[in-house]
Design an enzyme around this catalytic site. Structure first.
Site, short mmCIF file in Angstrom:
data_model
loop_
_atom_site.label_atom_id
_atom_site.label_comp_id
_atom_site.label_asym_id
_atom_site.label_seq_id
_atom_site.Cartn_x
_atom_site.Cartn_y
_atom_site.Cartn_z
N LEU A 15 53.29 43.30 24.39
CA LEU A 15 53.19 43.74 22.98
C LEU A 15 53.83 42.66 22.19
CD1 LEU A 15 52.32 45.48 20.89
CD2 LEU A 15 54.38 47.16 21.13
N LYS B 43 38.02 54.30 28.53
CA LYS B 43 36.97 54.06 27.51
C LYS B 43 36.58 55.39 26.74
CE LYS B 43 36.37 49.67 28.44
NZ LYS B 43 36.64 48.89 27.25
N TYR C 212 38.62 53.49 34.69
CA TYR C 212 37.89 52.77 33.88
C TYR C 212 37.09 53.67 32.63
CZ TYR C 212 34.80 49.46 31.85
OH TYR C 212 33.86 48.80 30.73
N ASN D 165 38.50 44.16 22.57
CA ASN D 165 37.31 43.85 23.59
C ASN D 165 38.26 43.75 24.86
OD1 ASN D 165 34.74 42.82 24.46
ND2 ASN D 165 36.28 40.99 24.85
N ARG E 36 35.68 34.97 27.40
CA ARG E 36 34.36 34.85 28.27
C ARG E 36 33.49 36.03 27.84
NH1 ARG E 36 38.29 35.92 32.57
NH2 ARG E 36 37.76 38.17 33.29
N1 LIG Z 1 30.07 44.25 31.85
C1 LIG Z 1 29.65 45.43 31.32
O1 LIG Z 1 28.62 45.63 32.10
C2 LIG Z 1 30.24 46.36 30.38
C3 LIG Z 1 29.68 47.31 29.88
C4 LIG Z 1 30.20 48.12 28.91
C5 LIG Z 1 31.24 47.85 28.43
N2 LIG Z 1 31.97 46.72 28.83
C6 LIG Z 1 33.12 46.19 27.80
O2 LIG Z 1 33.08 44.89 27.28
C7 LIG Z 1 34.12 44.23 27.01
C8 LIG Z 1 34.09 42.91 27.52
O3 LIG Z 1 33.63 43.27 28.84
P1 LIG Z 1 33.15 41.74 29.71
O4 LIG Z 1 31.90 42.44 30.53
O5 LIG Z 1 32.63 40.72 28.91
O6 LIG Z 1 34.18 41.52 30.73
P2 LIG Z 1 34.85 40.10 31.27
O7 LIG Z 1 33.68 38.89 31.28
O8 LIG Z 1 35.57 40.32 32.47
O9 LIG Z 1 35.79 39.53 29.99
C9 LIG Z 1 37.17 40.40 29.81
C10 LIG Z 1 37.82 39.76 28.88
O10 LIG Z 1 39.03 40.28 28.68
C11 LIG Z 1 40.18 39.48 29.05
N3 LIG Z 1 41.18 40.26 29.31
C12 LIG Z 1 41.40 41.03 30.50
N4 LIG Z 1 42.46 41.46 30.80
C13 LIG Z 1 43.33 41.02 29.80
C14 LIG Z 1 44.53 40.91 29.34
N5 LIG Z 1 45.57 41.78 30.14
N6 LIG Z 1 45.07 40.32 28.42
C15 LIG Z 1 44.21 39.73 27.79
N7 LIG Z 1 42.92 39.66 27.72
C16 LIG Z 1 42.54 40.30 28.88
C17 LIG Z 1 39.63 38.22 29.91
O11 LIG Z 1 40.38 37.37 29.82
P3 LIG Z 1 41.65 36.86 31.07
O12 LIG Z 1 41.09 37.55 32.42
O13 LIG Z 1 41.69 35.53 31.04
O14 LIG Z 1 42.52 37.73 30.38
C18 LIG Z 1 38.30 38.20 29.24
O15 LIG Z 1 38.17 37.23 28.03
C19 LIG Z 1 35.11 45.36 27.66
O16 LIG Z 1 35.95 46.03 26.70
C20 LIG Z 1 34.34 46.01 28.75
O17 LIG Z 1 34.82 47.42 29.10
C21 LIG Z 1 31.47 46.07 29.73
#
Ligand SMILES: NC(=O)c1ccc[n+]([C@@H]2O[C@H](COP(=O)([O-])OP(=O)(O)OC[C@H]3O[C@@H](n4cnc5c(N)ncnc54)[C@H](OP(=O)(O)O)[C@@H]3O)[C@@H](O)[C@H]2O)c1
Length: 248
Positions: free
Chosen positions: A69, A162, A158, A92, A20
């Protein structure tokens, strides 16, 4: 003058957290570009299943916790058995935070560090070792965050993870001596499940501070990820910010 060949573009890419949000957008974009993609998350969403059905020969999906792992290793082996060696990795998957540091439980700090820093370092080691062992030259893209460079309340642990991945990006790029290109993309805030904890006041404030006048959108980040995976460049060890200059 160096005559080392360019690091070839990725054709088989592993995306963590592809179920997602930004991860799903990256998977969709890479498939549109003709690449083969392996994606995992703890839960395989209907959207990811749909992509697997639409591209049966070019998608491999699985339910894997990135902090496990051994499970990640099994997934990687299954991908290699199906598609051959992986030559691109997008770290990601991550979890967010919504708590002042003084009120964040020890277990929550540990979970954030384990998921966002330890696990991608281990996955990177796993994939890079196999790339090197197979004599392949690959690409690694770490999705970090503007929070690594600018302070935000409620995101201390967090942000630390990063910033750690930004630092690892630079050191790994040097360590690999050009056998792989290692870079990071640091998006500004975008709408997703992770950022849903932000209130409208905080979001309005971010938009007001953004010269381009809107929150970053996943569609504005994915071309940069694709470029770092596929384009013929000499970009290495860089953190590319995609935030409409909100942080400038
Ligand atoms: N949203 C923002 O404003 C923002 C801004 C800057 C950077 N980011 C970065 O962008 C990236 C994507 O974020 P997003 O906003 O798209 O977040 P998101 O919608 O919460 O998606 C996170 C994804 O990571 C997976 N995930 C989380 N924990 C996991 C685990 N233990 N094992 C395997 N998969 C895992 C989730 O699936 P499951 O929960 O099913 O595992 C999901 O597919 C992240 O690295 C985030 O730090 C986000």
């Amino acid at each position: 003058m160096s005559d080392s060949p360019p690091v070839p573009a990725s054709t088989v890419v592993l995306v963590s957290g592809g179920s997602r949000g930004l991860g799903l957008a990256i998977v969709t974009d890479l498939l549109d570009a003709g690449l083969t993609v392996a994606a995992f998350a703890r839960t395989v969403t209907p959207e990811l299943e749909k992509l697997a059905d639409a591209y049966p020969d070019r998608v491999h999906v699985g339910a894997v916790d990135v902090t496990d792992l051994a499970a990640a290793q099994r997934f990687l082996r299954a991908v290699e058995a199906r598609f051959g060696p992986v030559d691109g990795l997008v770290n990601n998957a991550a979890v967010g935070q919504d708590s002042m540091h003084t009120h964040t439980a020890t277990a929550d700090i540990a979970r954030i560090v384990e998921t966002n820093l330890t696990a991608p370092l281990q996955l990177t080691r796993l994939v890079a070792r196999r790339m090197l062992g197979q004599g392949r030259r690959g690409r690694i893209v770490n999705v970090t965050s503007i929070c690594a460079q600018r302070g935000f309340p409620g995101l201390v642990a967090y942000s630390a993870t990063k910033g750690g991945m930004d630092a690892a990006t630079r050191s790994l790029a040097r360590e690999l001596g050009g056998r792989m290109l290692v870079n990071a993309v640091a998006p500004g805030f975008f709408a997703s499940e992770m950022s849903a904890v932000l209130g409208s006041t905080q979001l309005d404030q971010i938009v007001r501070r953004t010269p381009t006048g809107h929150l970053t959108e996943p569609a504005e980040v994915v071309p940069v990820v694709r470029m770092l995976l596929c384009a013929h460049t000499n970009i290495n060890g860089q953190v590319i910010v995609v935030d409409g200059a909100a942080s400038i």
